[in-house]
Design an enzyme around this catalytic site. Structure first.
Site, PDB file in Angstrom:
ATOM      1  N   LYS A 137      45.058  34.759  38.663  1.00 47.48           N
ATOM      2  CA  LYS A 137      44.467  34.080  37.492  1.00 47.48           C
ATOM      3  C   LYS A 137      44.101  32.632  37.836  1.00 47.48           C
ATOM      4  O   LYS A 137      44.479  31.690  37.137  1.00 47.48           O
ATOM      5  CB  LYS A 137      45.411  34.146  36.294  1.00 47.48           C
ATOM      6  CG  LYS A 137      45.713  35.557  35.811  1.00 47.48           C
ATOM      7  CD  LYS A 137      46.595  35.522  34.572  1.00 47.48           C
ATOM      8  CE  LYS A 137      46.812  36.914  33.991  1.00 47.48           C
ATOM      9  NZ  LYS A 137      47.682  37.753  34.820  1.00 47.48           N
ATOM     10  N   ILE A 195      40.231  23.446  40.557  1.00 45.90           N
ATOM     11  CA  ILE A 195      38.955  22.938  41.044  1.00 45.90           C
ATOM     12  C   ILE A 195      38.388  23.929  42.061  1.00 45.90           C
ATOM     13  O   ILE A 195      39.144  24.649  42.725  1.00 45.90           O
ATOM     14  CB  ILE A 195      39.099  21.533  41.663  1.00 45.90           C
ATOM     15  CG1 ILE A 195      40.041  21.560  42.870  1.00 45.90           C
ATOM     16  CG2 ILE A 195      39.590  20.535  40.625  1.00 45.90           C
ATOM     17  CD1 ILE A 195      40.066  20.256  43.639  1.00 45.90           C
ATOM     18  N   PRO A 196      37.071  24.020  42.186  1.00 49.15           N
ATOM     19  CA  PRO A 196      36.474  25.063  43.033  1.00 49.15           C
ATOM     20  C   PRO A 196      37.002  25.097  44.459  1.00 49.15           C
ATOM     21  O   PRO A 196      37.214  26.193  45.011  1.00 49.15           O
ATOM     22  CB  PRO A 196      34.980  24.721  42.999  1.00 49.15           C
ATOM     23  CG  PRO A 196      34.784  24.090  41.659  1.00 49.15           C
ATOM     24  CD  PRO A 196      36.033  23.279  41.426  1.00 49.15           C
ATOM     25  N   ASN A 197      37.242  23.958  45.075  1.00 46.45           N
ATOM     26  CA  ASN A 197      37.730  23.956  46.454  1.00 46.45           C
ATOM     27  C   ASN A 197      39.105  24.600  46.566  1.00 46.45           C
ATOM     28  O   ASN A 197      39.381  25.352  47.518  1.00 46.45           O
ATOM     29  CB  ASN A 197      37.786  22.518  46.980  1.00 46.45           C
ATOM     30  CG  ASN A 197      38.026  22.462  48.468  1.00 46.45           C
ATOM     31  OD1 ASN A 197      37.318  23.071  49.253  1.00 46.45           O
ATOM     32  ND2 ASN A 197      39.058  21.722  48.866  1.00 46.45           N
ATOM     33  N   THR A 213      44.926  39.727  27.530  1.00 42.59           N
ATOM     34  CA  THR A 213      45.104  40.834  26.584  1.00 42.59           C
ATOM     35  C   THR A 213      46.197  40.600  25.542  1.00 42.59           C
ATOM     36  O   THR A 213      46.332  41.386  24.605  1.00 42.59           O
ATOM     37  CB  THR A 213      45.394  42.156  27.327  1.00 42.59           C
ATOM     38  OG1 THR A 213      46.508  41.969  28.207  1.00 42.59           O
ATOM     39  CG2 THR A 213      44.178  42.597  28.113  1.00 42.59           C
ATOM     40  N   GLY A 226      52.265  49.329  33.681  1.00 45.29           N
ATOM     41  CA  GLY A 226      53.451  48.623  34.120  1.00 45.29           C
ATOM     42  C   GLY A 226      54.712  49.380  33.809  1.00 45.29           C
ATOM     43  O   GLY A 226      55.079  50.336  34.484  1.00 45.29           O
ATOM     44  N   ARG A 227      55.383  48.965  32.730  1.00 47.72           N
ATOM     45  CA  ARG A 227      56.694  49.540  32.385  1.00 47.72           C
ATOM     46  C   ARG A 227      56.643  51.046  32.177  1.00 47.72           C
ATOM     47  O   ARG A 227      57.638  51.740  32.375  1.00 47.72           O
ATOM     48  CB  ARG A 227      57.214  48.879  31.103  1.00 47.72           C
ATOM     49  CG  ARG A 227      57.436  47.384  31.252  1.00 47.72           C
ATOM     50  CD  ARG A 227      57.674  46.745  29.905  1.00 47.72           C
ATOM     51  NE  ARG A 227      57.480  45.312  29.968  1.00 47.72           N
ATOM     52  CZ  ARG A 227      57.274  44.541  28.910  1.00 47.72           C
ATOM     53  NH1 ARG A 227      57.211  45.087  27.710  1.00 47.72           N
ATOM     54  NH2 ARG A 227      57.116  43.246  29.045  1.00 47.72           N
TER      55      ARG A 227
END
Length: 239
Positions: free
Chosen positions: A69, A73-75, A125, A217-218
């Site tokens: 996620k 900053i882009p760099n 979500t 998941g669970r």
């Protein structure tokens, strides 16, 4: 990527290793054996277990969805994507709310790693329209509108796919066409609680609507028999 609807059921299912220690993750992977080919590793397990876990999964022939996620900053985003690619992962996530520059930097960094796909997170979500209003997003009238807006921004930045709830999969498939990856967390079997996901759905409903992959998941990892639970998810997809 080819038409995502031609994929067979097992390759569509990603099991989320949402654990705070490697021992628990290794136990589930061991019990699933050859049943599961694709795992999601998030920030909790990555921080607890380190990158060796990912390298070991890749060495076992598993695909790994590294759910970082990224929102930086882009760099810095580009550096993290390159690190993910070097580990051999198949998918990595960036936040579409960070804007086109962040997503384009991630896509550019992924080009050196042919297996790596950059996925843009649209609206988490667990969020509802009320949550979006709380953080000042008041223009679009619904969560779905915001998801579609961000997905189109992501498409323009060149990402390979998006993360969205089962409820938005159909609208996204119509908007993005047949080849874009649409990965849906918040998937549960019909008689289960949705847990932390406000916008949930069944595996079958998500794929029928247009999802290319479902994340469970669970449902699997906390089951008494994870392999049997995985097969139940696969059966639900095949209905």
């Amino acid at each position: 990527m080819g038409d995502t609807h031609s994929m067979e059921p097992t390759s569509r299912i990603i099991v989320a290793l949402d654990f705070d220690n490697r021992r628990a993750a290794d136990e589930v992977v061991g019990r699933l054996g050859e049943e599961c080919r694709f795992y999601k590793v998030g920030l909790e397990l990555l921080t607890a277990a380190g990158p060796d876990l990912i390298e070991d999964l890749v060495a076992q022939g598993k695909e790994v969805f590294l759910d970082l996620k990224l929102f930086e900053i882009p760099n810095s985003v580009a550096g993290a994507v390159r690190a993910a690619g070097a580990l051999g992962v198949s998918m990595v996530t960036v936040h579409s709310m960070g804007g086109a520059g962040i997503m384009a930097a991630a896509v550019a960094a992924a080009r050196d790693f042919p297996r790596l796909r950059v996925l843009a997170l649209t609206v988490v979500t667990s969020m509802t329209s009320s949550d979006l209003s709380d953080i000042g997003i008041t223009g679009p009238p619904s969560t779905e509108d915001q998801v579609l807006r961000l997905a189109r921004l992501a498409e323009g930045a060149g990402v390979h796919g998006v993360i969205a709830s089962p409820q938005e999969a159909g609208a996204l498939r119509r908007a993005l066409g047949p080849d874009t990856l649409i990965v849906t967390p918040g998937v549960t079997l019909p008689d289960e609680s949705p847990g932390d996901h406000a916008r949930s759905g069944t595996p079958r409903a998500a794929v029928a609507a247009g999802a290319s992959h479902v994340v469970v998941g669970r449902t699997v990892t906390r089951a008494t028999d994870p392999a049997a639970a995985f097969r139940s998810v696969r059966t639900n997809l095949e209905l």
